[in-house]
Design an enzyme around this catalytic site. Structure first.
Site, PDB file in Angstrom:
ATOM      1  N   LYS A 153     -43.998  41.707 -26.397  1.00  0.00           N
ATOM      2  CA  LYS A 153     -44.265  43.049 -26.804  1.00  0.00           C
ATOM      3  C   LYS A 153     -45.049  43.801 -25.825  1.00  0.00           C
ATOM      4  O   LYS A 153     -44.798  45.037 -25.741  1.00  0.00           O
ATOM      5  CB  LYS A 153     -45.145  43.060 -28.165  1.00  0.00           C
ATOM      6  CG  LYS A 153     -44.376  42.455 -29.527  1.00  0.00           C
ATOM      7  CD  LYS A 153     -43.257  43.200 -29.774  1.00  0.00           C
ATOM      8  CE  LYS A 153     -42.502  42.771 -31.031  1.00  0.00           C
ATOM      9  NZ  LYS A 153     -41.292  43.372 -31.440  1.00  0.00           N
ATOM     10  N   TYR A 195     -45.408  35.837 -28.084  1.00  0.00           N
ATOM     11  CA  TYR A 195     -45.140  37.199 -28.745  1.00  0.00           C
ATOM     12  C   TYR A 195     -45.919  38.187 -28.098  1.00  0.00           C
ATOM     13  O   TYR A 195     -45.373  39.335 -27.960  1.00  0.00           O
ATOM     14  CB  TYR A 195     -45.518  36.853 -30.226  1.00  0.00           C
ATOM     15  CG  TYR A 195     -45.167  38.113 -31.077  1.00  0.00           C
ATOM     16  CD1 TYR A 195     -43.973  38.181 -31.774  1.00  0.00           C
ATOM     17  CD2 TYR A 195     -46.264  38.969 -31.455  1.00  0.00           C
ATOM     18  CE1 TYR A 195     -43.866  39.320 -32.590  1.00  0.00           C
ATOM     19  CE2 TYR A 195     -45.987  40.160 -32.316  1.00  0.00           C
ATOM     20  CZ  TYR A 195     -44.744  40.119 -32.991  1.00  0.00           C
ATOM     21  OH  TYR A 195     -44.342  41.213 -33.824  1.00  0.00           O
ATOM     22  N   SER A 201     -45.895  46.158 -31.244  1.00  0.00           N
ATOM     23  CA  SER A 201     -46.835  45.609 -32.308  1.00  0.00           C
ATOM     24  C   SER A 201     -48.410  45.966 -31.645  1.00  0.00           C
ATOM     25  O   SER A 201     -48.438  46.129 -30.474  1.00  0.00           O
ATOM     26  CB  SER A 201     -46.683  44.097 -32.223  1.00  0.00           C
ATOM     27  OG  SER A 201     -47.915  43.475 -33.062  1.00  0.00           O
TER      28      SER A 201
HETATM   29  P1  NDP Z   1     -38.370  40.068 -40.417  1.00  0.00           P
HETATM   30  O1  NDP Z   1     -38.444  38.857 -39.810  1.00  0.00           O
HETATM   31  O2  NDP Z   1     -38.904  40.469 -41.606  1.00  0.00           O
HETATM   32  O3  NDP Z   1     -36.787  40.928 -39.890  1.00  0.00           O
HETATM   33  C1  NDP Z   1     -36.437  40.903 -38.665  1.00  0.00           C
HETATM   34  C2  NDP Z   1     -34.795  41.237 -38.717  1.00  0.00           C
HETATM   35  O4  NDP Z   1     -34.475  40.901 -37.320  1.00  0.00           O
HETATM   36  C3  NDP Z   1     -34.026  40.230 -39.729  1.00  0.00           C
HETATM   37  O5  NDP Z   1     -33.306  40.950 -40.465  1.00  0.00           O
HETATM   38  C4  NDP Z   1     -33.471  39.425 -38.522  1.00  0.00           C
HETATM   39  O6  NDP Z   1     -32.284  38.642 -39.077  1.00  0.00           O
HETATM   40  C5  NDP Z   1     -33.217  40.247 -37.505  1.00  0.00           C
HETATM   41  N1  NDP Z   1     -33.248  39.481 -36.189  1.00  0.00           N
HETATM   42  C6  NDP Z   1     -33.908  38.437 -35.705  1.00  0.00           C
HETATM   43  N2  NDP Z   1     -33.211  37.816 -34.522  1.00  0.00           N
HETATM   44  C7  NDP Z   1     -32.093  38.512 -34.410  1.00  0.00           C
HETATM   45  C8  NDP Z   1     -31.057  38.334 -33.508  1.00  0.00           C
HETATM   46  N3  NDP Z   1     -31.175  37.589 -32.489  1.00  0.00           N
HETATM   47  N4  NDP Z   1     -30.077  39.209 -33.556  1.00  0.00           N
HETATM   48  C9  NDP Z   1     -29.924  40.166 -34.432  1.00  0.00           C
HETATM   49  N5  NDP Z   1     -30.691  40.198 -35.480  1.00  0.00           N
HETATM   50  C10 NDP Z   1     -32.052  39.793 -35.415  1.00  0.00           C
HETATM   51  O7  NDP Z   1     -39.253  41.121 -39.276  1.00  0.00           O
HETATM   52  P2  NDP Z   1     -40.269  42.497 -39.706  1.00  0.00           P
HETATM   53  O8  NDP Z   1     -39.248  43.378 -40.507  1.00  0.00           O
HETATM   54  O9  NDP Z   1     -41.594  42.011 -40.113  1.00  0.00           O
HETATM   55  O10 NDP Z   1     -40.325  42.984 -38.079  1.00  0.00           O
HETATM   56  C11 NDP Z   1     -39.505  43.996 -37.525  1.00  0.00           C
HETATM   57  C12 NDP Z   1     -40.226  44.513 -36.257  1.00  0.00           C
HETATM   58  O11 NDP Z   1     -41.348  44.692 -36.399  1.00  0.00           O
HETATM   59  C13 NDP Z   1     -40.164  43.377 -35.394  1.00  0.00           C
HETATM   60  O12 NDP Z   1     -39.998  43.899 -33.978  1.00  0.00           O
HETATM   61  C14 NDP Z   1     -41.779  42.912 -35.220  1.00  0.00           C
HETATM   62  O13 NDP Z   1     -42.018  42.202 -34.085  1.00  0.00           O
HETATM   63  C15 NDP Z   1     -42.466  44.153 -35.548  1.00  0.00           C
HETATM   64  N6  NDP Z   1     -43.645  44.047 -36.267  1.00  0.00           N
HETATM   65  C16 NDP Z   1     -43.823  43.260 -37.160  1.00  0.00           C
HETATM   66  C17 NDP Z   1     -45.133  43.042 -37.718  1.00  0.00           C
HETATM   67  C18 NDP Z   1     -45.327  42.412 -38.929  1.00  0.00           C
HETATM   68  O14 NDP Z   1     -46.488  41.716 -39.370  1.00  0.00           O
HETATM   69  N7  NDP Z   1     -44.214  42.063 -39.963  1.00  0.00           N
HETATM   70  C19 NDP Z   1     -46.435  43.506 -37.208  1.00  0.00           C
HETATM   71  C20 NDP Z   1     -46.171  44.284 -35.809  1.00  0.00           C
HETATM   72  C21 NDP Z   1     -44.981  44.487 -35.423  1.00  0.00           C
HETATM   73  P3  NDP Z   1     -32.192  37.241 -39.412  1.00  0.00           P
HETATM   74  O15 NDP Z   1     -33.159  36.945 -40.403  1.00  0.00           O
HETATM   75  O16 NDP Z   1     -31.061  37.175 -40.023  1.00  0.00           O
HETATM   76  O17 NDP Z   1     -32.403  36.526 -38.174  1.00  0.00           O
END
Ligand code: NDP
Length: 244
Positions: free
Chosen positions: A153, A149, A136
């Protein structure tokens, strides 16, 4: 799509929603054999309906032993996207032990562990590989309420560099993508307040948040042979936030 994905085996974590789900779909459409790992079974069922051929792997990455068993049995893989993460925002003075533990378990420790399991199998099979860790802009800039967070990262960026150094001789490349805010579920929970989002957008030279596809395209580039000489680097998908 890049023909270098055809027939290659890929593991995408956090593939139930948001960015990870879009990466899994894109890789599947490009002909890769995709294993989609996530926590909520219903998300993986709908993904498998949307993209027949995707192999679901339902697992909580905070569980070290379950991860060892499930990821080990699902491999080997040539492509890995460590995308799963949680964002538990708290003012520094209110940070809880639970948030520290959960965040580091999922955002950092699981990336290290999954990468170890996958890289060991790549090396044992003599497969060249590419790993992309989803970091991020928050790894490199202090953001209010993001003490935990940002730290996860930041640790992830450095882990990726050391992995690139040690895995390079095995023909395994390791890079990060570092997006600004994306309006996935995670983005909506933390950035829906119009005042807060306007203040962030004002600091982004391109004047907007990133789209899921912006992030997916950069991940695909770093997985593909088009980035064959790139390892240990971080690709910003931040509209210029970090230079502003
Ligand atoms: P979402 O929260 O929309 O999706 C995250 C996904 O990861 C979900 O399917 C969730 O499943 C899964 N997940 C979370 N914890 C676990 C776990 N313990 N075991 C297995 N699966 C897990 O996030 P984003 O798509 O927005 O984010 C994706 C990546 O991008 C992350 O690394 C985030 O830090 C990074 N990012 C996001 C930004 C943003 O603004 N959205 C900005 C910068 C970076 P469930 O919902 O079932 O827990």
């Amino acid at each position: 799509p890049d023909s270098s994905f055809r027939g290659r085996r890929a593991l995408v974590t956090g593939a139930g929603k948001g960015i990870g789900r879009a990466v899994a779909v894109a890789l599947c459409k490009a002909g890769a054999r995709v294993t989609a790992l996530s926590r909520t079974a219903a998300d993986l069922e709908s993904l498998a309906r949307e993209c027949p051929g995707i192999e679901p792997l339902c697992l909580d990455l905070a569980d070290w032993d379950a991860t060892e068993a499930a990821v080990g049995a699902a491999g080997p893989f040539e492509l890995l996207v460590n995308n799963a993460a949680v964002a538990m925002l708290q003012p520094f003075l209110q940070v809880t032990r639970e948030a520290v533990e959960r965040s580091f378990d999922v955002n950092f420790r699981a990336v290290l562990h999954v990468s170890q399991i996958v890289a060991r199998q790549m090396i044992a099979q003599g497969l060249p590989g590419a790993i992309v860790n989803v970091s991020s802009q928050a790894s490199q800039r202090a953001l209010r309420d993001h003490a935990v967070y940002c730290s996860t990262k930041s640790a992830l960026d450095m882990l990726s560099k050391v992995m690139a150094m040690e895995l390079g001789p095995h023909k395994i490349r390791v890079n990060t993508v570092n997006p600004t805010v994306v309006m996935t579920d995670m983005g909506r929970i933390n950035w829906s307040d119009p005042q807060k989002s306007a203040a962030m957008i004002n600091r982004i030279p391109l004047g907007k948040f990133a789209e899921v596809d912006d992030v997916v395209n950069s991940i695909l580039f770093l997985l593909s042979d088009k980035s064959a000489m790139t390892t240990g680097s971080s690709l910003m998908v931040d509209g210029g936030f970090l230079v502003s």
